[in-house]
Write a protein that holds these residues in place. Structure first.
Motif, mmCIF file in Angstrom:
data_model
loop_
_atom_site.group_PDB
_atom_site.id
_atom_site.type_symbol
_atom_site.label_atom_id
_atom_site.label_comp_id
_atom_site.label_asym_id
_atom_site.label_seq_id
_atom_site.Cartn_x
_atom_site.Cartn_y
_atom_site.Cartn_z
ATOM 1 N N GLN A 189 0.979 -0.981 0.389
ATOM 2 C CA GLN A 189 -0.304 -0.179 -0.146
ATOM 3 C C GLN A 189 0.459 1.530 -0.271
ATOM 4 N N VAL A 190 0.700 2.227 -0.463
ATOM 5 C CA VAL A 190 1.384 3.574 -1.152
ATOM 6 C C VAL A 190 0.484 4.600 -0.576
ATOM 7 N N GLN A 191 0.952 5.288 0.389
ATOM 8 C CA GLN A 191 0.115 6.629 0.335
ATOM 9 C C GLN A 191 0.718 8.042 0.010
ATOM 10 N N LEU A 192 0.037 8.817 -0.794
ATOM 11 C CA LEU A 192 0.053 10.108 -1.110
ATOM 12 C C LEU A 192 -0.162 11.354 -0.734
ATOM 13 N N VAL A 193 0.349 12.158 -0.245
ATOM 14 C CA VAL A 193 0.302 13.225 0.544
ATOM 15 C C VAL A 193 0.579 14.504 -0.601
ATOM 16 N N GLU A 194 -0.280 14.988 -0.535
ATOM 17 C CA GLU A 194 0.063 16.870 -1.262
ATOM 18 C C GLU A 194 0.063 17.629 -0.888
ATOM 19 N N ALA A 220 5.467 10.736 -0.807
ATOM 20 C CA ALA A 220 4.873 9.022 -0.600
ATOM 21 C C ALA A 220 5.399 8.454 0.311
ATOM 22 N N SER A 221 4.835 7.545 0.405
ATOM 23 C CA SER A 221 5.369 6.084 2.066
ATOM 24 C C SER A 221 4.535 5.292 1.964
ATOM 25 N N GLY A 222 5.307 3.905 2.428
ATOM 26 C CA GLY A 222 4.046 2.490 2.517
ATOM 27 C C GLY A 222 5.466 1.883 1.692
ATOM 28 N N SER A 223 5.106 0.712 2.596
ATOM 29 C CA SER A 223 6.326 -0.120 2.451
ATOM 30 C C SER A 223 6.474 -0.683 1.146
ATOM 31 N N GLY A 224 8.240 -0.612 0.155
ATOM 32 C CA GLY A 224 8.154 -0.584 -0.644
ATOM 33 C C GLY A 224 8.356 0.248 -2.265
#
Length: 128
Positions: free
Chosen positions: A1-6, A24-28
């Protein structure tokens, strides 16, 4: 899962500049594994492609409407996608969203359907 915050949106006069960031954050997650892109959507209009980076394919497409004014880049150390916007025009006003996914082909980079992970968006308003 990837989280994106603008972040970085706001109100600016025509001819001005803004720098948008997408953390961007999240494993991998890494720019080497994921294609990343910016899209924008103005009121009453469909979402449209702005720019993308794919380190895997070596491609950095930019929409004709913003070419020579907008620059996309990635900060590997901070896992942050940057969109530097110069010489802004009122028609650039929109909600700007970043997106990412793995396995995006070069031919798909401009297509929103190729991406599964999206940020919440940041508003950019350019006054005339």
């Amino acid at each position: 899962q990837v989280q994106l915050v603008e972040s970085g949106g706001g109100l600016v006069q025509a001819g001005g500049s803004l720098k948008l960031s997408c953390a961007a954050s999240g494993s991998g997650f890494s720019f080497g594994r994921y294609a990343v892109a910016w899209f924008r959507q103005a009121p009453g209009k469909e979402r449209e492609f702005v720019a993308a980076i794919s380190r895997r394919t070596g491609s950095t497409p930019v929409a004709d409407a913003v070419k020579c004014r907008f620059t996309i880049s990635g900060d590997n150390a901070k896992n942050t996608l940057i969109l530097q916007m110069n010489n802004l025009k009122p028609e650039d006003s929109a909600v700007y969203s970043c997106t990412a996914d793995r396995g995006v082909l070069m031919s798909q980079l401009r297509s929103q359907s190729a991406y599964d992970y999206w940020g919440q968006g940041t508003q950019v308003t350019v006054s005339s």
